[in-house]
Design a protein around this motif. Structure first.
Motif, PDB file in Angstrom:
ATOM      1  N   ILE A 151      10.702   5.323  -0.163  1.00  0.00           N
ATOM      2  CA  ILE A 151      10.706   6.488  -1.054  1.00  0.00           C
ATOM      3  C   ILE A 151      11.800   6.309  -2.102  1.00  0.00           C
ATOM      4  O   ILE A 151      11.571   6.540  -3.296  1.00  0.00           O
ATOM      5  N   ALA A 152      12.994   5.903  -1.673  1.00  0.00           N
ATOM      6  CA  ALA A 152      14.095   5.685  -2.619  1.00  0.00           C
ATOM      7  C   ALA A 152      13.730   4.597  -3.623  1.00  0.00           C
ATOM      8  O   ALA A 152      14.040   4.715  -4.815  1.00  0.00           O
ATOM      9  N   LEU A 153      13.062   3.546  -3.172  1.00  0.00           N
ATOM     10  CA  LEU A 153      12.634   2.480  -4.086  1.00  0.00           C
ATOM     11  C   LEU A 153      11.615   3.016  -5.087  1.00  0.00           C
ATOM     12  O   LEU A 153      11.702   2.737  -6.281  1.00  0.00           O
ATOM     13  N   ALA A 154      10.658   3.807  -4.635  1.00  0.00           N
ATOM     14  CA  ALA A 154       9.662   4.379  -5.549  1.00  0.00           C
ATOM     15  C   ALA A 154      10.330   5.284  -6.577  1.00  0.00           C
ATOM     16  O   ALA A 154       9.961   5.264  -7.754  1.00  0.00           O
ATOM     17  N   ASP A 155      11.292   6.045  -6.152  1.00  0.00           N
ATOM     18  CA  ASP A 155      12.004   6.940  -7.082  1.00  0.00           C
ATOM     19  C   ASP A 155      12.772   6.155  -8.114  1.00  0.00           C
ATOM     20  O   ASP A 155      12.851   6.518  -9.269  1.00  0.00           O
ATOM     21  N   GLY A 167       0.812  -1.223   0.000  1.00  0.00           N
ATOM     22  CA  GLY A 167       0.000   0.000   0.000  1.00  0.00           C
ATOM     23  C   GLY A 167       0.838   1.263   0.000  1.00  0.00           C
ATOM     24  O   GLY A 167       0.547   2.224  -0.721  1.00  0.00           O
ATOM     25  N   THR A 168       1.890   1.292   0.804  1.00  0.00           N
ATOM     26  CA  THR A 168       2.771   2.466   0.864  1.00  0.00           C
ATOM     27  C   THR A 168       3.469   2.679  -0.464  1.00  0.00           C
ATOM     28  O   THR A 168       3.528   3.801  -0.981  1.00  0.00           O
ATOM     29  N   LEU A 169       4.005   1.599  -1.048  1.00  0.00           N
ATOM     30  CA  LEU A 169       4.707   1.719  -2.328  1.00  0.00           C
ATOM     31  C   LEU A 169       3.752   2.148  -3.442  1.00  0.00           C
ATOM     32  O   LEU A 169       4.098   2.995  -4.276  1.00  0.00           O
ATOM     33  N   ALA A 170       2.528   1.617  -3.466  1.00  0.00           N
ATOM     34  CA  ALA A 170       1.551   2.024  -4.482  1.00  0.00           C
ATOM     35  C   ALA A 170       1.238   3.513  -4.365  1.00  0.00           C
ATOM     36  O   ALA A 170       1.184   4.229  -5.371  1.00  0.00           O
ATOM     37  N   LYS A 171       1.056   3.999  -3.141  1.00  0.00           N
ATOM     38  CA  LYS A 171       0.777   5.420  -2.936  1.00  0.00           C
ATOM     39  C   LYS A 171       1.960   6.277  -3.382  1.00  0.00           C
ATOM     40  O   LYS A 171       1.792   7.291  -4.056  1.00  0.00           O
ATOM     41  N   LEU A 172       3.168   5.877  -3.017  1.00  0.00           N
ATOM     42  CA  LEU A 172       4.356   6.637  -3.408  1.00  0.00           C
ATOM     43  C   LEU A 172       4.500   6.675  -4.929  1.00  0.00           C
ATOM     44  O   LEU A 172       4.800   7.728  -5.505  1.00  0.00           O
ATOM     45  N   LEU A 173       4.314   5.539  -5.594  1.00  0.00           N
ATOM     46  CA  LEU A 173       4.433   5.503  -7.052  1.00  0.00           C
ATOM     47  C   LEU A 173       3.353   6.347  -7.717  1.00  0.00           C
ATOM     48  O   LEU A 173       3.609   7.036  -8.713  1.00  0.00           O
ATOM     49  N   ASP A 174       2.144   6.311  -7.178  1.00  0.00           N
ATOM     50  CA  ASP A 174       1.052   7.116  -7.717  1.00  0.00           C
ATOM     51  C   ASP A 174       1.363   8.612  -7.552  1.00  0.00           C
ATOM     52  O   ASP A 174       1.165   9.394  -8.479  1.00  0.00           O
ATOM     53  N   ASP A 175       1.865   8.986  -6.382  1.00  0.00           N
ATOM     54  CA  ASP A 175       2.186  10.392  -6.105  1.00  0.00           C
ATOM     55  C   ASP A 175       3.390  10.887  -6.892  1.00  0.00           C
ATOM     56  O   ASP A 175       3.471  12.065  -7.232  1.00  0.00           O
ATOM     57  N   THR A 221      16.895  -4.868  -0.471  1.00  0.00           N
ATOM     58  CA  THR A 221      17.423  -5.374  -1.733  1.00  0.00           C
ATOM     59  C   THR A 221      16.370  -6.273  -2.371  1.00  0.00           C
ATOM     60  O   THR A 221      15.513  -6.830  -1.681  1.00  0.00           O
ATOM     61  N   GLY A 222      16.446  -6.405  -3.687  1.00  0.00           N
ATOM     62  CA  GLY A 222      15.507  -7.273  -4.386  1.00  0.00           C
ATOM     63  C   GLY A 222      15.481  -6.979  -5.867  1.00  0.00           C
ATOM     64  O   GLY A 222      16.464  -6.492  -6.434  1.00  0.00           O
ATOM     65  N   GLN A 223      14.339  -7.254  -6.480  1.00  0.00           N
ATOM     66  CA  GLN A 223      14.184  -6.982  -7.911  1.00  0.00           C
ATOM     67  C   GLN A 223      12.776  -6.494  -8.197  1.00  0.00           C
ATOM     68  O   GLN A 223      11.831  -6.807  -7.478  1.00  0.00           O
ATOM     69  N   ALA A 224      12.677  -5.704  -9.254  1.00  0.00           N
ATOM     70  CA  ALA A 224      11.393  -5.193  -9.725  1.00  0.00           C
ATOM     71  C   ALA A 224      11.248  -5.574 -11.199  1.00  0.00           C
ATOM     72  O   ALA A 224      12.208  -5.465 -11.960  1.00  0.00           O
TER      73      ALA A 224
END
Length: 171
Positions: free
Chosen positions: A167-171, A78-86, A125-128
């Motif tokens: 935030i860094a991940l969303a950016d 939910g947090t990542l979706a909101k950050l990406l949307d914003d 760490t991970g992948q997208a």
């Protein structure tokens, strides 16, 4: 949430997974209109209710009796979706896609490691992977490694650092 979170660990306090206040940024232009964020996959050390810290020996230990206020997978998604949307020109929503017309693209995030250390850092760490739902998005898989400073080894500081890392991940 942070002032409330600062009210002492060790008393059964619950902490939100959320981006810190004032995390606004200008929207990055992206080539798709809509994005469905699949449920973020978390490793078992990050998906439990306890807030863990890696100590000098490498062991993961609970941070007192402080726990997350929500299911970590749901909260991170939910947090990542909101950050990406914003932070982008696309409309981003977590799965299941809530609109009649399907999304232009799907984003899947798999986190391998998400934890605070007693040495003063918070790591993710991970992948997208981005896949085209309508055939217009460029498909790709990228690894990420995000490290942000941890101001203190407290539940409130871990919560704040985790928000900055998301935030860094969303950016």
């Amino acid at each position: 949430a942070l002032p409330l979170a600062a009210c002492g660990a060790g008393d059964g306090a619950r902490y939100l997974i959320d981006a810190p206040a004032g995390a606004e940024a200008s929207a990055t232009r992206v080539s798709v209109r809509t994005v469905e964020l699949r449920d973020v996959s978390l490793p078992s050390h990050a998906s439990g209710s306890e807030i863990l810290v890696r100590d000098e020996t490498g062991a993961l230990r609970p941070l007192g009796d402080a726990v997350w206020a929500d299911d970590p997978e749901r909260a991170v998604t939910g947090t990542l979706a909101k950050l990406l949307d914003d932070r982008s020109t696309a409309t981003v929503a977590a799965e299941p896609w809530p609109l009649f017309d399907g999304p232009s693209a799907r984003l899947e995030v798999r986190i391998d490691k998400m934890l605070a250390t007693s040495t003063g850092v918070f790591e993710i760490t991970g992948q997208a992977a981005v896949s085209a739902a309508e055939g217009r998005a460029r498909e790709r898989v990228e690894r990420f490694e995000i490290v942000v400073p941890l101001t203190d080894v407290t539940a409130a500081a871990v919560t704040e650092a985790q928000g900055r890392a998301l935030i860094a991940l969303a950016d």
